[in-house]
Design a protein around this motif. Structure first.
Motif, PDB file in Angstrom:
ATOM      1  N   PHE A   1      44.493  48.831  34.155  1.00  0.00           N
ATOM      2  CA  PHE A   1      44.915  49.687  34.891  1.00  0.00           C
ATOM      3  C   PHE A   1      44.693  49.544  36.392  1.00  0.00           C
ATOM      4  N   VAL A   2      45.428  50.167  37.222  1.00  0.00           N
ATOM      5  CA  VAL A   2      45.261  50.040  38.561  1.00  0.00           C
ATOM      6  C   VAL A   2      44.083  51.148  38.771  1.00  0.00           C
ATOM      7  N   ILE A   3      43.336  50.466  39.724  1.00  0.00           N
ATOM      8  CA  ILE A   3      41.961  51.363  40.213  1.00  0.00           C
ATOM      9  C   ILE A   3      42.351  52.198  41.321  1.00  0.00           C
ATOM     10  N   SER A   4      42.058  53.455  41.205  1.00  0.00           N
ATOM     11  CA  SER A   4      42.656  54.699  42.168  1.00  0.00           C
ATOM     12  C   SER A   4      41.558  54.573  43.279  1.00  0.00           C
ATOM     13  N   ASP A   5      42.200  55.213  44.460  1.00  0.00           N
ATOM     14  CA  ASP A   5      41.663  55.552  45.586  1.00  0.00           C
ATOM     15  C   ASP A   5      40.268  56.046  45.562  1.00  0.00           C
ATOM     16  N   LYS A   6      40.055  57.088  44.479  1.00  0.00           N
ATOM     17  CA  LYS A   6      38.919  57.865  44.264  1.00  0.00           C
ATOM     18  C   LYS A   6      37.872  56.637  43.985  1.00  0.00           C
ATOM     19  N   VAL A   7      38.100  56.043  43.072  1.00  0.00           N
ATOM     20  CA  VAL A   7      36.894  54.799  42.900  1.00  0.00           C
ATOM     21  C   VAL A   7      36.772  54.045  43.940  1.00  0.00           C
ATOM     22  N   TYR A   8      37.854  53.548  44.620  1.00  0.00           N
ATOM     23  CA  TYR A   8      37.724  52.550  46.036  1.00  0.00           C
ATOM     24  C   TYR A   8      36.903  53.092  46.894  1.00  0.00           C
ATOM     25  N   ASP A   9      37.070  54.288  47.222  1.00  0.00           N
ATOM     26  CA  ASP A   9      36.371  55.134  48.341  1.00  0.00           C
ATOM     27  C   ASP A   9      34.880  55.101  48.042  1.00  0.00           C
ATOM     28  N   ARG A  10      34.618  55.266  46.674  1.00  0.00           N
ATOM     29  CA  ARG A  10      33.123  55.535  46.578  1.00  0.00           C
ATOM     30  C   ARG A  10      32.462  54.083  46.240  1.00  0.00           C
ATOM     31  N   ALA A  11      33.164  53.000  46.338  1.00  0.00           N
ATOM     32  CA  ALA A  11      32.664  51.696  45.817  1.00  0.00           C
ATOM     33  C   ALA A  11      32.721  50.669  47.236  1.00  0.00           C
ATOM     34  N   HIS A  12      31.901  49.692  47.049  1.00  0.00           N
ATOM     35  CA  HIS A  12      32.111  48.585  47.754  1.00  0.00           C
ATOM     36  C   HIS A  12      32.885  47.790  47.022  1.00  0.00           C
ATOM     37  N   THR A  13      33.981  47.136  47.440  1.00  0.00           N
ATOM     38  CA  THR A  13      35.019  45.989  46.786  1.00  0.00           C
ATOM     39  C   THR A  13      34.902  44.650  47.460  1.00  0.00           C
ATOM     40  N   MET A  14      34.881  43.825  46.429  1.00  0.00           N
ATOM     41  CA  MET A  14      34.618  42.397  47.014  1.00  0.00           C
ATOM     42  C   MET A  14      35.781  41.478  46.358  1.00  0.00           C
ATOM     43  N   ASN A  15      36.550  40.957  46.918  1.00  0.00           N
ATOM     44  CA  ASN A  15      37.821  40.325  46.396  1.00  0.00           C
ATOM     45  C   ASN A  15      37.428  38.734  45.929  1.00  0.00           C
TER      46      ASN A  15
ATOM     47  N   PHE B   1      14.488  37.920  39.572  1.00  0.00           N
ATOM     48  CA  PHE B   1      13.657  38.260  38.422  1.00  0.00           C
ATOM     49  C   PHE B   1      14.017  39.997  38.387  1.00  0.00           C
ATOM     50  N   GLY B   2      15.228  40.276  38.314  1.00  0.00           N
ATOM     51  CA  GLY B   2      15.537  41.668  38.042  1.00  0.00           C
ATOM     52  C   GLY B   2      16.187  41.404  36.764  1.00  0.00           C
ATOM     53  N   ASN B   3      16.925  42.622  36.200  1.00  0.00           N
ATOM     54  CA  ASN B   3      17.569  42.735  35.026  1.00  0.00           C
ATOM     55  C   ASN B   3      18.999  42.989  35.048  1.00  0.00           C
ATOM     56  N   CYS B   4      19.962  42.349  34.451  1.00  0.00           N
ATOM     57  CA  CYS B   4      21.346  42.648  34.439  1.00  0.00           C
ATOM     58  C   CYS B   4      21.894  42.716  32.984  1.00  0.00           C
ATOM     59  N   GLU B   5      22.057  44.181  32.625  1.00  0.00           N
ATOM     60  CA  GLU B   5      22.481  44.559  31.397  1.00  0.00           C
ATOM     61  C   GLU B   5      24.310  44.480  31.504  1.00  0.00           C
ATOM     62  N   ILE B   6      24.846  43.773  30.720  1.00  0.00           N
ATOM     63  CA  ILE B   6      26.161  43.449  30.629  1.00  0.00           C
ATOM     64  C   ILE B   6      26.658  44.570  29.810  1.00  0.00           C
ATOM     65  N   ILE B   7      27.985  45.260  30.014  1.00  0.00           N
ATOM     66  CA  ILE B   7      28.576  46.461  29.057  1.00  0.00           C
ATOM     67  C   ILE B   7      30.023  45.722  29.166  1.00  0.00           C
ATOM     68  N   GLU B   8      30.410  45.944  27.874  1.00  0.00           N
ATOM     69  CA  GLU B   8      31.755  45.338  27.709  1.00  0.00           C
ATOM     70  C   GLU B   8      32.774  46.535  27.738  1.00  0.00           C
ATOM     71  N   VAL B   9      33.763  46.830  28.666  1.00  0.00           N
ATOM     72  CA  VAL B   9      34.312  47.757  28.575  1.00  0.00           C
ATOM     73  C   VAL B   9      35.688  47.805  27.665  1.00  0.00           C
TER      74      VAL B   9
ATOM     75  N   ASN C   1      38.348  47.885  34.312  1.00  0.00           N
ATOM     76  CA  ASN C   1      39.731  48.732  34.427  1.00  0.00           C
ATOM     77  C   ASN C   1      40.597  48.193  33.294  1.00  0.00           C
ATOM     78  N   LEU C   2      39.973  47.806  32.193  1.00  0.00           N
ATOM     79  CA  LEU C   2      40.683  47.882  30.622  1.00  0.00           C
ATOM     80  C   LEU C   2      41.268  49.086  30.406  1.00  0.00           C
ATOM     81  N   SER C   3      40.236  50.116  30.735  1.00  0.00           N
ATOM     82  CA  SER C   3      40.662  51.688  30.453  1.00  0.00           C
ATOM     83  C   SER C   3      40.669  52.393  31.945  1.00  0.00           C
ATOM     84  N   ARG C   4      41.262  53.613  31.892  1.00  0.00           N
ATOM     85  CA  ARG C   4      41.219  54.202  33.112  1.00  0.00           C
ATOM     86  C   ARG C   4      39.679  54.580  33.555  1.00  0.00           C
TER      87      ARG C   4
END
Length: 895
Positions: free
Chosen positions: A747-761, A620-628, A677-680
């Motif tokens: 675009f390829v996601i940089s290490d700067k982003v990966y290091d601050r995020a949790h990634t799920m494949n 019962f939360g909210n999920c707001e979708i932003i199209e990049v 990642n459609l944009s950097r």
């Protein structure tokens, strides 16, 4: 037969058959008798006499071997057929494309191939186009076998005629470009009429270097256009929105090509005229045709822009104001009227004798070959002015019709171009007046050119003037009016997407917020710089009522284990019947507890977007979708813009989502950046990457530099969620989720982003759910409950990442590849493992949790590293019982 065309194996068989046909056609071409002086030979026979030492023998020898090697891509296509991929077919297509292009070069160099051989080569190119189409259909079949899903917007767009119309426009644009092969670059009147038609390089003995060189340039452009059209067609079948966007680049590229064709023809025509030949050019025809194509495309692009907003988000879409465009029309008319004005007026007198000549722009263009070089320069400026002002008018009108957000910039460009050329031509008239002593002999020659015989006297008095100054004055008047009307300050077209609010009032507020109405003293009593924020503030009572309804379903005495199994059951029995394992949900939950940013990456149709949506729905939360969008370059694309003229702030959908979350701090909220990642990511999200390093109470973003507050009856009222009228705090109940695809459009996601995020494949699609029951009720997990569960798991967990032998072993293994663990990563690993373990309190899942987080945050970095001995590294991971990591390294070998 119709059923067979829906089978990927049948289409693959057809492609292989066509490739084999092309192989034998090439053999046929190389076996045909050549033209004189090689009429007794074929390419094959010339290749057998390499000892002759002629270039044509060497060329033929190379072609023979390249032809034999063409069997290899056919075999690769057969291999690709059995592996159900397209790479082998694509390699075969590219190889034969290069081979037949080489035959075109061979013909252009020696003019030795007979006409029938040229026809066969053209037929091969048509077969290649057929292969492109078949590959598109085969790719569609393969994707459908993976249950490719179309979103609601794509389905609605398919039901309109917009994509088909744009496709027809693309074909017309290609046809216009093909006319550059048949329309003469220039025409010379010699003993006979010579027409420089570049396609004649293939079918006749035209060996003029300028024609040959431009034929190769135009042919390379044609191949580029042809391949890009094929790429656009792939989107036509699977992503019509992207197809329409890609078509813009295709049409612009063709338009630029026709401009180059015109400029080349004009340049060659000018050259031959100056050397004394009678010349003319028709190279402007393709450019004029492309202007019409661009207008038509702009209309359909405008319809698509309206559809993209109205059909899905139900926002109000408006055109930019037409007033600036009218000024551009006026300036262009003034510039064009320069052709009718007398740019140079010469009056000569001696005693009672007077005579005069008036040179209008048209007269200078008509007689420029017989005039002095100074007058030819004026002619050149006139031609350049007509081309430049015409192009900028087309661009401005097209940007208006297509609702381009940079319409205001196009207006500024068109204004500058018109004023610049009118000014330059006006002062050129004064140049002749200042330099009249230098030009005395030239002026006498001009009178003679126009049939006026002057009396034979030694000295004349003459005056030179110009009417071009009137055009400059008219242009300046239009410019002053534009400044007074503030035409350059018009706000770029922007639409506030309103699907964050459920009422029509939200849409009206967003449309109002982007209005160009200026602030004045008359509306001081009632002034709202951001109606969208006001509308959300006005819904506070509705938010409180909604929260009370949610609290009626609030869960009690729950645990992370209960949450995981509840989400699994809720997703399975929902209307979509989604299949997620407890391990999937636990990984997602542990990622939420370890980082405020989660990245879900993988191929389409694997449930990346569905996971956060069904999770927030269940709790019962909210999920707001932003199209990049691919055009995003800075944070303003994410946050919004302030118009200094109207003194209004237009927040974007992302800002509204944050604002709404700030007003509903008890509600667990996801802000989902779709295809982030459609944009950097660093271009538009860098500020938020830095914010996540701060403490919770210090995460804030400054929207603008001035204070925003609305006026009601002379009272200043602050917006509820803004600090100091311009700063929006990132509320603690917000998590950012990003979905990411990995293809040529991203675009390829940089290490700067990966290091601050949790990634799920997401590497494979989930199995189909069969044993579902009726939908189960939602359970309200408020932010406080979720945060308590996360903190309890972290505090009660006994995993110590810094002293873990397994992590130390992995760190040692990866040290040669310059992959190490920072404090941030160690902290995330420790929190992830402890939360994951709390999701399965009765099971020993510590090693499983460690491997999952190591694979996503650390081992995955091997993708961009060079590994000399992959087998050894794979075995080392297997010794550590990290089988998922070992499989990942093994897959790298295959890739």
């Amino acid at each position: 037969m119709k059923t067979l065309f829906k089978k990927s194996w049948f289409i693959g068989t057809l492609i292989i058959g066509v490739l084999i046909i092309m192989f034998f056609i090439n053999l046929w071409v190389m076996s045909l008798k050549l033209k004189a002086p090689y009429q007794d030979d074929t390419m094959m026979s010339l290749a057998g006499r390499l000892s002759d030492g002629l270039y044509i023998n060497i060329f033929s020898y190379v072609f023979r071997w390249v032809f034999y090697v063409s069997l290899v891509p056919i075999l690769l296509s057969v291999l690709s057929f059995f592996k159900k991929t397209n790479w082998g077919f694509i390699s075969g297509l590219i190889y034969f494309l290069g081979f037949d292009t080489g035959l075109i070069v061979y013909q252009s160099s020696y003019n030795a191939l007979p006409v029938f051989a040229i026809i066969l080569i053209i037929f091969n190119f048509l077969l290649m186009a057929g292969i492109f189409v078949l590959l598109i259909f085969r790719n569609k079949m393969l994707l459908e076998s993976k249950e490719f899903e179309k979103d609601e917007k794509e389905i609605k767009l398919t039901e309109t005629k917009i994509p088909l119309s744009v496709f027809i426009i693309d074909l017309v644009a290609i046809a216009v470009f093909l006319t550059t092969f048949f329309i003469p670059l220039y025409t010379l009147e010699l003993d006979t009429t010579y027409r420089a038609i570049i396609v004649s390089v293939l079918f006749s003995s035209d060996m003029n270097y300028d024609v040959i060189i431009y034929f190769f340039v135009n042919f390379i452009i044609f191949l580029s256009v042809f391949l890009y059209l094929a790429k656009c067609l792939t989107y036509y079948f699977f992503d019509k929105s992207k197809f329409i966007t890609k078509s813009k680049s295709l049409i612009n590229f063709i338009f630029i090509s026709t401009i180059i064709f015109f400029i080349t023809g004009l340049g060659l025509d000018t050259y031959y005229t100056l050397v004394g030949s009678t010349s003319q050019t028709s190279a402007y025809i393709p450019m004029l045709l492309m202007c019409v194509v661009i207008f038509v495309y702009a209309i359909f692009r405008g319809k698509y822009s309206a559809f993209a907003q109205i059909s899905i988000d139900e926002s109000k879409v408006r055109y930019p104001r037409i007033e600036p465009l009218l000024y551009i029309f006026l300036l262009t008319i003034v510039s064009t009227l320069m052709l009718l004005l007398y740019i140079i007026k010469i009056q000569i007198s001696y005693g009672d004798y007077t005579n005069s000549i008036e040179l209008s722009g048209l007269k200078i263009l008509r007689d420029y070959a017989d005039l002095d070089p100074g007058y030819r320069l004026v002619a050149f400026l006139l031609v350049t002015m007509l081309i430049s002002t015409g192009i900028t008018l087309v661009v401005a009108l097209s940007s208006y019709l297509s609702k381009h957000k940079q319409f205001s910039s196009m207006v500024k460009l068109a204004t500058i171009v018109n004023i610049f050329f009118v000014f330059i031509i006006a002062i050129s008239g004064y140049y002749f007046q200042i330099a009249k002593e230098i030009n005395q002999s030239v002026l006498i020659e001009i009178f003679a050119l126009y049939g006026i015989d002057l009396p034979s006297v030694l000295e004349y008095d003459y005056k030179i003037s110009t009417d071009a100054i009137y055009a400059l004055i008219a242009s300046l008047v239009v410019l002053i009016v534009m400044f007074l009307r503030k035409s350059f300050d018009r706000e770029d077209l922007s639409v506030l997407e309103a699907n964050l609010t459920s009422s029509e009032n939200a849409s009206e507020a967003s449309s109002t917020s982007s209005s160009g109405e200026p602030y004045s003293e008359d509306n001081f009593e009632q002034f709202d710089p951001c109606p969208a924020f006001t509308e959300l503030d006005s819904r506070m009572d509705a938010f409180h009522q909604d929260l009370e309804k949610r609290k009626a379903l609030k869960t009690k005495d729950t645990s992370l284990n209960d949450l995981v199994h509840f989400i699994v059951e809720y997703a399975k029995n929902s209307r979509l019947h989604l299949s997620y394992t407890p391990e999937d949900i636990a990984t997602f939950v542990a990622g939420l507890g370890a980082s405020r940013l989660s990245i879900l990456q993988g191929m389409s149709g694997t449930g990346k977007t569905s996971l956060p949506k069904i999770f927030s729905e269940a709790v019962f939360g909210n999920c707001e979708i932003i199209e990049v969008e691919s055009s995003w370059k800075d944070k303003n694309e994410l946050l919004g813009y302030y118009n200094e003229f109207s003194m209004k702030y237009t927040p974007k959908k992302f800002t509204l989502a944050l604002y709404k979350a700030a007003l509903n701090r008890d509600v667990f909220t996801f802000i989902l950046l779709d295809e982030m990642n459609l944009s950097r990511i660093e271009y538009y999200f860098s500020d938020f990457l830095s914010l996540m390093e701060n403490e919770e109470n210090q995460r804030e973003i400054k929207l603008i530099n001035i204070k925003l507050s609305r006026k009601e009856e002379s009272q200043e009222i602050d917006y509820l969620a803004l600090d100091h009228g311009n700063t929006l705090k990132v509320p603690p109940n917000v998590w950012f989720i990003g979905t990411a695809n990995r293809d040529e459009s991203t675009f390829v996601i940089s290490d700067k982003v990966y290091d601050r995020a949790h990634t799920m494949n997401f590497t494979k699609r989930a199995p189909k759910v069969r044993n579902y029951t009726n939908p189960i009720s939602k359970q309200f997990y408020d932010y406080q409950t979720m945060n308590t569960l996360f903190n309890a798991a972290k505090e009660s967990g006994n995993f110590d990442a810094e002293n873990s032998d397994l992590i130390k072993s992995v760190e040692t293994l990866l040290a040669p590849y310059n992959i190490s663990f920072g404090n941030r990563i160690l902290k995330q690993i420790e929190e992830f493992v402890n939360i994951y373990k709390a999701c399965f309190p009765k099971e020993d899942v510590e090693s499983e949790a460690i491997e999952k987080i190591l694979l996503s945050k650390v081992v995955a970095k091997l993708e961009v590293k060079t590994i000399d001995d992959k087998e050894k590294l794979e075995m080392e991971f297997e010794k550590l019982n990290l089988n998922l990591c070992a499989e990942f390294i093994k897959r790298l070998d295959n890739e």
